[in-house]
Design an enzyme around this catalytic site. Structure first.
Site, PDB file in Angstrom:
ATOM      1  N   ILE A  88      47.624   1.872  11.905  1.00 36.69           N
ATOM      2  CA  ILE A  88      47.019   0.615  12.345  1.00 36.69           C
ATOM      3  C   ILE A  88      48.119  -0.267  12.943  1.00 36.69           C
ATOM      4  O   ILE A  88      49.116  -0.563  12.274  1.00 36.69           O
ATOM      5  CB  ILE A  88      46.334  -0.107  11.155  1.00 36.69           C
ATOM      6  N   HIS A 104      41.737   6.484   0.480  1.00 35.66           N
ATOM      7  CA  HIS A 104      42.695   7.583   0.461  1.00 35.66           C
ATOM      8  C   HIS A 104      42.259   8.592  -0.592  1.00 35.66           C
ATOM      9  O   HIS A 104      41.909   8.198  -1.706  1.00 35.66           O
ATOM     10  CB  HIS A 104      44.101   7.054   0.161  1.00 35.66           C
ATOM     11  N   ASP A 145      49.511   3.559   3.517  1.00 35.21           N
ATOM     12  CA  ASP A 145      49.042   3.749   2.132  1.00 35.21           C
ATOM     13  C   ASP A 145      49.727   2.865   1.098  1.00 35.21           C
ATOM     14  O   ASP A 145      49.784   3.211  -0.079  1.00 35.21           O
ATOM     15  CB  ASP A 145      49.202   5.229   1.706  1.00 35.21           C
TER      16      ASP A 145
END
Ligand code: GAR
Length: 193
Positions: A88, A104, A145
């Protein structure tokens, strides 16, 4: 009314589940499906549900920000990553603070980071003989993440489980929890405004 955009790169089973969950919902509408892959299954799902689509590329997403005009034009307040495999860009995180959420397929911070997606995650979990895995729903920041965790759910892994069994268990958790967690989050946001 909260208007959602879903970004996805693949088959779109999570996207389909979210679309179905919010169909006829009084406060939430899935208003846009965007993908970086022209042949992604998720774009056919969008068509099936008559939802606008957008193809993301270098020009409008990675080096440029043409996608922003599309988001503003559709009055998108919240972005959901459902199997979206591109990083992103900083401009999007800046425009949507605490309003981009990813799912995730593992218990972060374990098995996260670049290259850890889809079956690669389940193969790594299997290779390390883990006894549990699960899902993590988290806010997106500029690091892969690593954004604040909103929700996790665990699945037990049996010694004979193959990566495909682990995937099946994790996907069942995704289908059970992702839309409900989004709904709660959007309700909290609405109350907080
Ligand atoms: C899902 O399992 C999701 O958790 C994973 O990709 C799959 C997409 O499936 N996401 C990642 O690995 C992100 N790093 P779908 O297209 O059928 O929803």
């Amino acid at each position: 009314m909260k208007r959602l955009a879903i970004l996805a790169s693949g088959a779109g089973s999570n996207a389909r589940n979210i679309i179905q969950h919010f169909k006829e919902h009084p406060d939430v509408e899935v208003a846009l499906i965007a993908s970086n892959k022209a042949d992604a299954g998720v774009l056919r799902i969008a068509e099936e549900f008559h939802i606008d689509t957008c193809l993301l590329n270098q020009e409008n997403f990675t080096s440029g920000n043409g996608f922003l005009a599309i988001l503003k034009n559709r009055k998108i307040d919240f972005i959901v990553l459902a199997g979206f495999l591109k990083k992103i860009p900083a401009w999007l995180i800046h425009e949507y603070p605490n309003a981009i959420v990813n799912i995730h397929p593992a218990l972060l911070p374990a098995y996260g980071g670049k290259g850890m997606y889809g079956h690669h995650v389940h193969e790594a979990v299997h290779a390390n003989r883990e006894t549990e895995s699960g899902i993590t729903i988290h806010f997106v920041n500029e690091y892969y993440d690593e954004g604040e965790i909103i929700f996790q759910a665990k699945a037990k892994i049996d010694p004979q489980d193959m990566p495909s069994d682990i995937e099946r268990k994790v996907r069942a958790l995704e289908i059970e929890h992702f839309p409900k967690v989004l709904e709660r989050l959007l309700q909290q946001k609405t109350k907080g405004e």
